[in-house]
Design a protein around this motif. Structure first.
Motif, PDB file in Angstrom:
ATOM      1  N   MET A  50      -4.999   3.539  -2.875  1.00 14.88           N
ATOM      2  CA  MET A  50      -4.601   3.128  -1.515  1.00 14.88           C
ATOM      3  C   MET A  50      -5.726   2.361  -0.833  1.00 14.88           C
ATOM      4  N   LEU A  51      -6.931   2.891  -0.983  1.00 15.36           N
ATOM      5  CA  LEU A  51      -8.094   2.265  -0.358  1.00 15.36           C
ATOM      6  C   LEU A  51      -8.327   0.866  -0.940  1.00 15.36           C
ATOM      7  N   TRP A  74      -6.843   7.962   6.048  1.00  9.09           N
ATOM      8  CA  TRP A  74      -6.336   9.090   5.263  1.00  9.09           C
ATOM      9  C   TRP A  74      -6.971   9.107   3.871  1.00  9.09           C
ATOM     10  N   SER A  75      -7.090   7.921   3.268  1.00  5.51           N
ATOM     11  CA  SER A  75      -7.667   7.838   1.920  1.00  5.51           C
ATOM     12  C   SER A  75      -9.125   8.296   1.933  1.00  5.51           C
ATOM     13  N   LEU A 111      -1.667   0.494   7.884  1.00  7.48           N
ATOM     14  CA  LEU A 111      -2.782   0.132   6.988  1.00  7.48           C
ATOM     15  C   LEU A 111      -4.066   0.851   7.408  1.00  7.48           C
ATOM     16  N   ARG A 131      -2.633  12.850  -8.435  1.00  9.07           N
ATOM     17  CA  ARG A 131      -2.779  12.953  -6.971  1.00  9.07           C
ATOM     18  C   ARG A 131      -4.145  12.418  -6.519  1.00  9.07           C
ATOM     19  N   SER A 132      -5.196  12.689  -7.331  1.00  9.79           N
ATOM     20  CA  SER A 132      -6.529  12.211  -6.905  1.00  9.79           C
ATOM     21  C   SER A 132      -6.650  10.701  -6.977  1.00  9.79           C
ATOM     22  N   ALA A 137       0.827  -1.214   0.000  1.00  7.07           N
ATOM     23  CA  ALA A 137       0.000   0.000   0.000  1.00  7.07           C
ATOM     24  C   ALA A 137       0.861   1.264   0.000  1.00  7.07           C
ATOM     25  N   TRP A 138       1.907   1.294   0.844  1.00  5.94           N
ATOM     26  CA  TRP A 138       2.676   2.545   0.977  1.00  5.94           C
ATOM     27  C   TRP A 138       3.790   2.684  -0.063  1.00  5.94           C
ATOM     28  N   ASP A 157      -9.243  12.015   2.358  1.00  6.63           N
ATOM     29  CA  ASP A 157      -8.820  12.722   1.153  1.00  6.63           C
ATOM     30  C   ASP A 157      -9.915  12.677   0.086  1.00  6.63           C
ATOM     31  N   LEU A 158     -10.591  11.544  -0.009  1.00 11.70           N
ATOM     32  CA  LEU A 158     -11.690  11.433  -0.981  1.00 11.70           C
ATOM     33  C   LEU A 158     -12.825  12.402  -0.625  1.00 11.70           C
ATOM     34  N   GLN A 171     -11.700  15.860  -1.561  1.00 11.93           N
ATOM     35  CA  GLN A 171     -11.816  16.053  -3.017  1.00 11.93           C
ATOM     36  C   GLN A 171     -13.268  16.290  -3.421  1.00 11.93           C
ATOM     37  N   TRP A 213       1.309   4.290  -2.767  1.00  7.33           N
ATOM     38  CA  TRP A 213       1.446   5.706  -2.395  1.00  7.33           C
ATOM     39  C   TRP A 213       2.724   6.316  -2.972  1.00  7.33           C
ATOM     40  N   ILE A 218      -4.432   8.679  -5.843  1.00  5.06           N
ATOM     41  CA  ILE A 218      -3.740   8.053  -4.695  1.00  5.06           C
ATOM     42  C   ILE A 218      -4.714   7.464  -3.663  1.00  5.06           C
ATOM     43  N   PRO A 219      -5.678   8.258  -3.118  1.00  4.75           N
ATOM     44  CA  PRO A 219      -6.541   7.663  -2.091  1.00  4.75           C
ATOM     45  C   PRO A 219      -7.379   6.497  -2.613  1.00  4.75           C
ATOM     46  N   LEU A 220      -7.800   6.584  -3.873  1.00  9.62           N
ATOM     47  CA  LEU A 220      -8.606   5.492  -4.436  1.00  9.62           C
ATOM     48  C   LEU A 220      -7.785   4.200  -4.517  1.00  9.62           C
ATOM     49  N   GLY A 241      -5.265  -1.350   0.196  1.00  8.97           N
ATOM     50  CA  GLY A 241      -5.241  -1.614   1.639  1.00  8.97           C
ATOM     51  C   GLY A 241      -6.346  -2.574   2.053  1.00  8.97           C
ATOM     52  N   ILE A 242      -7.547  -2.328   1.560  1.00  7.69           N
ATOM     53  CA  ILE A 242      -8.676  -3.173   1.985  1.00  7.69           C
ATOM     54  C   ILE A 242      -8.595  -4.553   1.328  1.00  7.69           C
ATOM     55  N   THR A 292      -6.029   3.781   5.312  1.00 11.43           N
ATOM     56  CA  THR A 292      -7.459   3.707   4.977  1.00 11.43           C
ATOM     57  C   THR A 292      -8.186   4.982   5.411  1.00 11.43           C
TER      58      THR A 292
END
Lengths: 484, 42
Positions: A272-273, B27-28, B21, A265-266, A75-76, B31-32, B35, A80, A268-270, A276-277, B25
């Motif tokens: 990562m999520l 943080w993501s 982890l 950049r946008s 994940a990181w 951030d979403l 946005q 990331w 990244i969270p998608l 990670g999950i 989760t």
């Protein structure tokens, strides 16, 4: 086999083909504009194969929560860091150099045109063999869902993926991968929820896992990193799967679909999520499975299928089977696409227009299928080592192209690639016990035999790069940069 | 019985992995959300 099951799988196959056809771009190696969500899910789906969802999750039954080190690393470092520091610079360079493949990017960026066929042949060849293992795994899983022969499933899946890659090209592959990534996310989430419900919640599950006595594999308990070789292996596995991934051509190619720094950049969270999950959830479920299935499971590969059979209703079982097959087929389509591009464009220097693209995919798919059907010791060895060999040959040249923008001499990139590859091969053959004992019967003494060839290969590759750069700069300073 | 007692058995490596982890989760998701708010405001 019920009619519903049959319908689910036919719909799944038809959806993949329909999506490929629907979104296809004119150029098989270009993606056009792709939404951030598709980009992020496609990256994660390419990254994860059934080895992660079934194989590594099964290993968590044996090693416990220390497997989460791999999930966190993926994940990181694998998501990331890549999106934060590597993805957009790669896209900018690709645009500037007008490169269509990762090998072309590295070769043009380092001013060493010969690197393109070299890296193309190496990656294309290794990834076709690696893809054969992915196809074989998917065929075995499908055999569990619908009772056909393994060979019939193998060639059906090869044909399905080949047609979707021919029809959809790079853009189609991204969209089908995104769909498969979403199915994987749903399947794992469902399984984790079922495991936690059975155990009375996460805290109750973790408390029970903490109380289990240590075993030879989890020698400090199921919530700690093992001492000795087992723990070291796990850290190396994390490095290979999280850092080695940076230089895998199918992953570098995903950055070619990016459109702007902000949209990168946008993503990244998608991503990562999703990562990670999916991967964290799969390993958590695998570790907690010990409390449900007990310690006696014949093979780690049986853990997740047993868990799914025991805990999920029929609909859940089908969803998870779809998730696992999606994990395999998304990786297979990425591998088939990049291997065809490597062999067609990098090695044969063809533009890969429509007809040529079909031939390139058909040849790569046929070879992958044949290797899967004729699996032997050499093929198993290539499958186990291909990830690290490609990383050792390409990581330093790739990173230096990004960092130095071609200011280093071409010889340095060649030295890095050849030294990285040869030292990793040599270490695999005579020093790294898990592979060398089977190949030559030799191994490095003591703990040295647990040092992964990835570390040896990348370190020697970086040293070779630096050495040649210094030597060339010292002997003929004026020539440095002339190739750029 | 303290339901958090399992934390005592978790070593630094696994705690870091597990914590990072969870942090990733959270943080993501945050951030979403940020946005989405930004898009709505624009």
């Amino acid at each position: 086999m019920s009619l519903t099951t049959l319908l689910i799988w036919i719909t799944y196959g038809a959806a993949l083909l329909f999506l490929s056809r629907r979104v296809a771009a004119k150029d098989a190696l270009s993606s056009g504009r792709v939404p951030v969500l598709i980009q992020a899910l496609a990256y994660v789906a390419t990254y994860l194969s059934a080895v992660a969802l079934v194989g590594f999750a099964g290993l968590a039954h044996r090693y416990g929560l220390q497997m989460l080190l791999i999930a966190a690393g993926n994940a990181w470092f694998g998501v990331w860091f890549v999106y934060r520091y590597l993805a957009w610079p790669t896209k900018l360079l690709q645009r500037k150099l007008d490169a269509k493949t990762p090998a072309e990017l590295i070769a043009r960026g380092s001013g060493a045109p010969g690197l393109q066929p070299f890296l193309g042949l190496l990656s294309g060849g290794l990834l076709i063999v690696y893809g054969s293992a992915v196809f074989k795994g998917a065929a075995l899983m499908m055999q569990g869902a619908l009772p056909w022969s393994e060979s019939a499933w193998l060639w059906t899946l090869v044909a399905l993926v080949a047609i979707s890659v021919v029809w959809g090209g790079f853009r189609g592959v991204l969209y089908t991968e995104a769909l498969q990534g979403f199915i994987m996310f749903l399947g794992v989430t469902y399984l984790v929820a079922a495991v936690l419900r059975t155990l009375g919640g996460p805290l109750a599950g973790l408390s029970a896992l903490a109380k289990l006595p240590p075993t030879p594999e989890a020698n400090r308990g199921f919530l700690a990193l093992s001492e000795g070789g087992a723990g070291l292996n796990l850290i190396f596995l994390m490095l290979v799967t999280s850092v080695g991934v940076w230089a895998q051509p199918q992953m570098i190619q995903r950055h070619f679909a990016l459109v702007s720094r902000e949209r990168t950049r946008s993503a990244i969270p998608l991503a990562m999520l999703a990562m990670g999950i999916t991967v964290g959830g799969a390993y958590l479920a695998g570790a907690l499975a010990r409390l449900i299935l007990g310690p006696e499971v014949t093979s780690p590969d049986h853990v997740v299928p047993m868990l799914v059979r025991q805990l999920l209703p029929e609909a859940g079982r089908q969803l998870f089977a779809l998730a696992v097959v999606s994990a395999s087929l998304s990786t297979a389509s990425a591998l088939l696409h990049i291997a065809s591009a490597c062999l067609g464009r990098d090695v044969l220097r063809r533009p890969l227009e429509r007809g040529e693209w079909r031939v390139a995919v058909a040849v790569s798919a046929g070879l992958s299928g044949l290797f899967a059907a004729k699996s032997g010791a050499i093929i198993a060895w290539i499958c186990a080592t291909s990830w690290s060999l490609v990383a050792c040959a390409a990581l330093v040249p790739y990173l230096t192209v990004l960092a130095l923008k071609g200011r280093a001499p071409a010889g340095a990139a060649w030295a890095a690639s050849l030294t990285g590859l040869s030292s990793a091969c040599l270490w695999h053959a005579v020093a790294y016990a898990p592979t060398s004992m089977k190949l030559t019967g030799l191994a490095a003494p003591g703990i040295l035999s647990a040092i992964h060839p990835f570390l040896i290969g990348t370190t020697s590759s970086a040293l070779a790069f630096g050495l040649v750069w210094v030597l060339v700069s010292h002997r003929a300073p004026a020539t440095v940069g002339e190739t750029n | 019985m303290n339901e958090w007692s399992w934390l005592n058995g978790m070593d630094g490596w696994v705690l870091t992995a597990f914590g990072s982890l969870l942090l990733g989760t959270v943080w993501s998701l945050a951030d979403l959300l940020r946005q989405a708010r930004g898009r709505r405001a624009a």
